[in-house]
Design a protein around this motif. Sequence first.
Motif, PDB file in Angstrom:
ATOM      1  N   GLY A  62       0.828  -1.213   0.000  1.00  0.00           N
ATOM      2  CA  GLY A  62       0.000   0.000   0.000  1.00  0.00           C
ATOM      3  C   GLY A  62       0.859   1.258   0.000  1.00  0.00           C
ATOM      4  N   THR A  63       2.080   1.141   0.497  1.00  0.00           N
ATOM      5  CA  THR A  63       2.959   2.324   0.610  1.00  0.00           C
ATOM      6  C   THR A  63       4.219   2.148  -0.234  1.00  0.00           C
ATOM      7  OG1 THR A  63       4.191   1.471   2.516  1.00  0.00           O
ATOM      8  CG2 THR A  63       2.165   2.673   2.976  1.00  0.00           C
ATOM      9  N   GLU A  64       4.043   1.628  -1.449  1.00  0.00           N
ATOM     10  CA  GLU A  64       5.215   1.298  -2.273  1.00  0.00           C
ATOM     11  C   GLU A  64       5.717   2.482  -3.100  1.00  0.00           C
ATOM     12  OE1 GLU A  64       2.204  -0.204  -2.546  1.00  0.00           O
ATOM     13  OE2 GLU A  64       2.390  -2.392  -2.469  1.00  0.00           O
ATOM     14  N   HIS A  65       5.080   3.650  -2.960  1.00  0.00           N
ATOM     15  CA  HIS A  65       5.458   4.773  -3.829  1.00  0.00           C
ATOM     16  C   HIS A  65       6.956   5.055  -3.816  1.00  0.00           C
ATOM     17  CE1 HIS A  65       6.447   9.041  -4.466  1.00  0.00           C
ATOM     18  NE2 HIS A  65       5.594   8.947  -5.471  1.00  0.00           N
ATOM     19  N   ASP A  66       7.517   5.188  -2.613  1.00  0.00           N
ATOM     20  CA  ASP A  66       8.908   5.654  -2.525  1.00  0.00           C
ATOM     21  C   ASP A  66       9.888   4.623  -3.097  1.00  0.00           C
ATOM     22  OD1 ASP A  66       7.756   7.803  -1.337  1.00  0.00           O
ATOM     23  OD2 ASP A  66       8.706   7.558   0.623  1.00  0.00           O
ATOM     24  N   VAL A  67       9.652   3.354  -2.827  1.00  0.00           N
ATOM     25  CA  VAL A  67      10.583   2.352  -3.356  1.00  0.00           C
ATOM     26  C   VAL A  67      10.454   2.260  -4.876  1.00  0.00           C
ATOM     27  CG1 VAL A  67       9.265   0.169  -3.226  1.00  0.00           C
ATOM     28  CG2 VAL A  67      11.712   0.187  -2.721  1.00  0.00           C
ATOM     29  N   GLY A  68       9.240   2.535  -5.366  1.00  0.00           N
ATOM     30  CA  GLY A  68       9.052   2.590  -6.818  1.00  0.00           C
ATOM     31  C   GLY A  68       9.905   3.692  -7.433  1.00  0.00           C
ATOM     32  N   GLU A  69       9.911   4.854  -6.755  1.00  0.00           N
ATOM     33  CA  GLU A  69      10.733   5.978  -7.236  1.00  0.00           C
ATOM     34  C   GLU A  69      12.217   5.625  -7.221  1.00  0.00           C
ATOM     35  OE1 GLU A  69       9.356   9.995  -7.149  1.00  0.00           O
ATOM     36  OE2 GLU A  69       8.573   8.545  -8.591  1.00  0.00           O
ATOM     37  N   VAL A  70      12.652   4.978  -6.152  1.00  0.00           N
ATOM     38  CA  VAL A  70      14.058   4.572  -6.035  1.00  0.00           C
ATOM     39  C   VAL A  70      14.439   3.682  -7.218  1.00  0.00           C
ATOM     40  CG1 VAL A  70      15.650   3.114  -4.690  1.00  0.00           C
ATOM     41  CG2 VAL A  70      14.214   4.804  -3.525  1.00  0.00           C
ATOM     42  N   LEU A  71      13.563   2.750  -7.511  1.00  0.00           N
ATOM     43  CA  LEU A  71      13.837   1.796  -8.571  1.00  0.00           C
ATOM     44  C   LEU A  71      13.867   2.463  -9.951  1.00  0.00           C
ATOM     45  CD1 LEU A  71      14.418  -1.166  -8.443  1.00  0.00           C
ATOM     46  CD2 LEU A  71      11.975  -1.631  -8.599  1.00  0.00           C
ATOM     47  N   VAL A  72      12.890   3.326 -10.198  1.00  0.00           N
ATOM     48  CA  VAL A  72      12.834   4.020 -11.483  1.00  0.00           C
ATOM     49  C   VAL A  72      14.102   4.848 -11.689  1.00  0.00           C
ATOM     50  CG1 VAL A  72      11.671   5.888 -12.729  1.00  0.00           C
ATOM     51  CG2 VAL A  72      10.329   4.067 -11.687  1.00  0.00           C
ATOM     52  N   GLN A  73      14.481   5.573 -10.642  1.00  0.00           N
ATOM     53  CA  GLN A  73      15.668   6.412 -10.733  1.00  0.00           C
ATOM     54  C   GLN A  73      16.920   5.570 -10.984  1.00  0.00           C
ATOM     55  OE1 GLN A  73      15.619  10.008 -10.165  1.00  0.00           O
ATOM     56  NE2 GLN A  73      17.530   9.617 -11.258  1.00  0.00           N
ATOM     57  N   TYR A  74      17.030   4.480 -10.255  1.00  0.00           N
ATOM     58  CA  TYR A  74      18.195   3.608 -10.379  1.00  0.00           C
ATOM     59  C   TYR A  74      18.301   3.039 -11.794  1.00  0.00           C
ATOM     60  CZ  TYR A  74      21.435  -0.218  -9.561  1.00  0.00           C
ATOM     61  OH  TYR A  74      22.495  -1.070  -9.643  1.00  0.00           O
ATOM     62  N   LEU A  75      17.190   2.535 -12.286  1.00  0.00           N
ATOM     63  CA  LEU A  75      17.200   1.896 -13.603  1.00  0.00           C
ATOM     64  C   LEU A  75      17.412   2.924 -14.712  1.00  0.00           C
ATOM     65  CD1 LEU A  75      14.327  -0.613 -12.869  1.00  0.00           C
ATOM     66  CD2 LEU A  75      16.686  -1.241 -13.430  1.00  0.00           C
ATOM     67  N   ALA A  76      16.826   4.100 -14.546  1.00  0.00           N
ATOM     68  CA  ALA A  76      17.020   5.157 -15.539  1.00  0.00           C
ATOM     69  C   ALA A  76      18.490   5.552 -15.581  1.00  0.00           C
ATOM     70  CB  ALA A  76      16.139   6.356 -15.216  1.00  0.00           C
ATOM     71  N   ASP A  77      19.110   5.660 -14.401  1.00  0.00           N
ATOM     72  CA  ASP A  77      20.527   6.041 -14.354  1.00  0.00           C
ATOM     73  C   ASP A  77      21.422   4.978 -15.000  1.00  0.00           C
ATOM     74  OD1 ASP A  77      19.870   8.378 -13.143  1.00  0.00           O
ATOM     75  OD2 ASP A  77      20.502   7.804 -11.129  1.00  0.00           O
ATOM     76  N   LEU A  78      20.983   3.726 -14.938  1.00  0.00           N
ATOM     77  CA  LEU A  78      21.753   2.657 -15.593  1.00  0.00           C
ATOM     78  C   LEU A  78      21.503   2.630 -17.102  1.00  0.00           C
ATOM     79  CD1 LEU A  78      21.579  -0.598 -13.408  1.00  0.00           C
ATOM     80  CD2 LEU A  78      23.533   0.905 -13.763  1.00  0.00           C
ATOM     81  N   GLY A  79      20.586   3.456 -17.569  1.00  0.00           N
ATOM     82  CA  GLY A  79      20.335   3.545 -19.000  1.00  0.00           C
ATOM     83  C   GLY A  79      19.153   2.737 -19.488  1.00  0.00           C
ATOM     84  N   TYR A  80      18.295   2.321 -18.556  1.00  0.00           N
ATOM     85  CA  TYR A  80      17.116   1.563 -18.985  1.00  0.00           C
ATOM     86  C   TYR A  80      15.971   2.509 -19.316  1.00  0.00           C
ATOM     87  CZ  TYR A  80      19.379  -2.689 -17.465  1.00  0.00           C
ATOM     88  OH  TYR A  80      20.252  -3.727 -17.351  1.00  0.00           O
ATOM     89  N   THR A  81      15.145   2.067 -20.224  1.00  0.00           N
ATOM     90  CA  THR A  81      13.874   2.735 -20.447  1.00  0.00           C
ATOM     91  C   THR A  81      12.932   2.237 -19.364  1.00  0.00           C
ATOM     92  OG1 THR A  81      14.287   2.655 -22.806  1.00  0.00           O
ATOM     93  CG2 THR A  81      12.013   3.084 -22.112  1.00  0.00           C
ATOM     94  N   THR A  82      12.256   3.149 -18.690  1.00  0.00           N
ATOM     95  CA  THR A  82      11.333   2.707 -17.649  1.00  0.00           C
ATOM     96  C   THR A  82       9.936   3.214 -17.945  1.00  0.00           C
ATOM     97  OG1 THR A  82      11.715   4.644 -16.267  1.00  0.00           O
ATOM     98  CG2 THR A  82      13.119   2.739 -15.851  1.00  0.00           C
ATOM     99  N   GLN A  83       8.988   2.464 -17.473  1.00  0.00           N
ATOM    100  CA  GLN A  83       7.598   2.872 -17.619  1.00  0.00           C
ATOM    101  C   GLN A  83       6.887   2.496 -16.335  1.00  0.00           C
ATOM    102  OE1 GLN A  83       5.736   1.214 -21.093  1.00  0.00           O
ATOM    103  NE2 GLN A  83       3.837   2.340 -20.768  1.00  0.00           N
ATOM    104  N   ILE A  84       6.047   3.388 -15.823  1.00  0.00           N
ATOM    105  CA  ILE A  84       5.321   3.016 -14.613  1.00  0.00           C
ATOM    106  C   ILE A  84       3.864   2.737 -14.958  1.00  0.00           C
ATOM    107  CG2 ILE A  84       6.889   4.293 -13.102  1.00  0.00           C
ATOM    108  CD1 ILE A  84       4.659   6.368 -12.781  1.00  0.00           C
ATOM    109  N   GLN A  85       3.303   1.796 -14.229  1.00  0.00           N
ATOM    110  CA  GLN A  85       1.891   1.476 -14.412  1.00  0.00           C
ATOM    111  C   GLN A  85       1.181   1.755 -13.083  1.00  0.00           C
ATOM    112  OE1 GLN A  85       0.774  -2.674 -14.682  1.00  0.00           O
ATOM    113  NE2 GLN A  85      -1.069  -2.169 -15.849  1.00  0.00           N
ATOM    114  N   PRO A  86       0.338   2.803 -13.023  1.00  0.00           N
ATOM    115  CA  PRO A  86      -0.342   3.113 -11.765  1.00  0.00           C
ATOM    116  C   PRO A  86      -1.234   1.956 -11.307  1.00  0.00           C
ATOM    117  CG  PRO A  86      -0.576   4.912 -13.341  1.00  0.00           C
ATOM    118  CD  PRO A  86      -0.014   3.751 -14.096  1.00  0.00           C
ATOM    119  N   VAL A  87      -1.276   1.743 -10.000  1.00  0.00           N
ATOM    120  CA  VAL A  87      -2.147   0.733  -9.408  1.00  0.00           C
ATOM    121  C   VAL A  87      -2.994   1.471  -8.369  1.00  0.00           C
ATOM    122  CG1 VAL A  87      -2.241  -1.414  -8.080  1.00  0.00           C
ATOM    123  CG2 VAL A  87      -0.410  -1.070  -9.761  1.00  0.00           C
TER     124      VAL A  87
END
Length: 411
Positions: A62-87
């Motif tokens: 229920g409170t996964e927002h912040d870890v989602g942000e951490v992951l998106v940022q990390y993967l983007a910095d590694l050069g991945y294309t990221t996409q989020i799907q709201p739940v």
Amino acid sequence: MRAATIACVLASATLSLCAEEQAPLVGSSHQASAWSDNDAPSYRSELLSLHKALIETESISGTEHDVGEVLVQYLADLGYTTQIQPVPPRNNTPADKDRFNVLAWRAGIRHDPKVMLSSHIDVVPPHIPYGIDDGDITKETMIRGRGSVDAKASVAAMIIALDELLKEGKVDGDKLVMLFVVGEEVSGDGMIEFSNAVANKEFPYQLDAVIFGEPTESKLACGHKGALFCDVTAKGFPGHSGYPWLGKSANELMIRAFAKIFDTDLGSSELFGNTTVNVGRFNGGVASNVIPEFASVGMGIRVAIGPEESGAHIVQEKVEAIFKEISEDAFDLQCTPGYGSVGANCDVDGFDTIVVNYGTDIPNFKGDHTRYLYGPGNILVAHGANENLTVADLETAVEDYQKLILHALKQ
Ligand SMILES: *[C@@H]1O[C@H](CO)[C@@H](O)[C@H](O)[C@H]1NC(C)=O
Ligand SMILES: *[C@@H]1O[C@H](CO)[C@@H](O)[C@H](O)[C@H]1NC(C)=O
């Protein structure tokens, strides 16, 4: 040699994943132990930093927002294309922040994924802070904290495994995608949302195989039991406890029904053993001298029989027949849809196999892809206060995920 070097995995403002390397101090006892661990893989500090950043970010379902942000940022910095799907929010409190699944891939122009790596980023309560043994980091170093096993170990190991394969040019990034979902520990709402989006072609994926990350003690799981959860209520008739024949005890009905349920074979199979029943919550009555009018039970059944679609329904019918036999009209059952035992492909060279009794997101993702289930760490500590694993567990998982990715791509 400098006494210590700071290895920054990332140079990001929002994420400072900098690991202090334990470089040997000349003439100190550190030297021997650092040298004895020169089997450390090159990706160790990156793996441990990512694992740490994920655990340090609280993410109870229920409170996964912040870890989602951490992951998106990390993967983007590694050069991945990221996409989020709201739940949709789980708790609907004003404090709720948006929560979302994270998709990531290293795309060329023809992104057409055939193999997906997936695990979950939510954890069970309560939050337990990150901890790691003091001293030089070796394979035996223990890492603790909520999610250290379930399932942030899988998330970190999957990301590093794929990234190493891509760096070494051993796989085609177009053929792979990663999906990290919310809500696995409660209702699977994250994976259900993704599954629906694939079904309605919002994500036009035709996947051949999905590798699911959950703690399997670094073994390849041949499957897991199904599950069925029900709220059962019994309605009686109140009265003075000295004259029980004038009332109808809801507690007594409940006790008789469950005594019978525990003694009944609800279905077994060679692979999964017996179907088992847990009365996880039991409330009833108001006072010891009053015939209880009302009783309720929260029941969890681990289903040992298939098929996946209807195995739970077969068990539910057996249980309902027992309630009917005890009382024609006193009981009411509200059950989750449930599912029967779930098979996974464990026929890959180089792996020990295991069968597990817990649920996963595998049945929540519909489709006829091959399923693999593998992850570092032990389920028996996963939801407990002593959740932990070793550096060796994490590193073995990186190697094993690489084997699974290569195997799945060849199928
Ligand atoms: C499964 O249930 C049967 C009785 O139905 C029992 O004899 C057997 O010991 C049980 N097996 C396990 C592994 O508990
Ligand atoms: C760490 O986890 C293992 C299971 O992998 C468990 O047996 C052990 O008791 C745990 N240790 C601590 C100190 O929590």
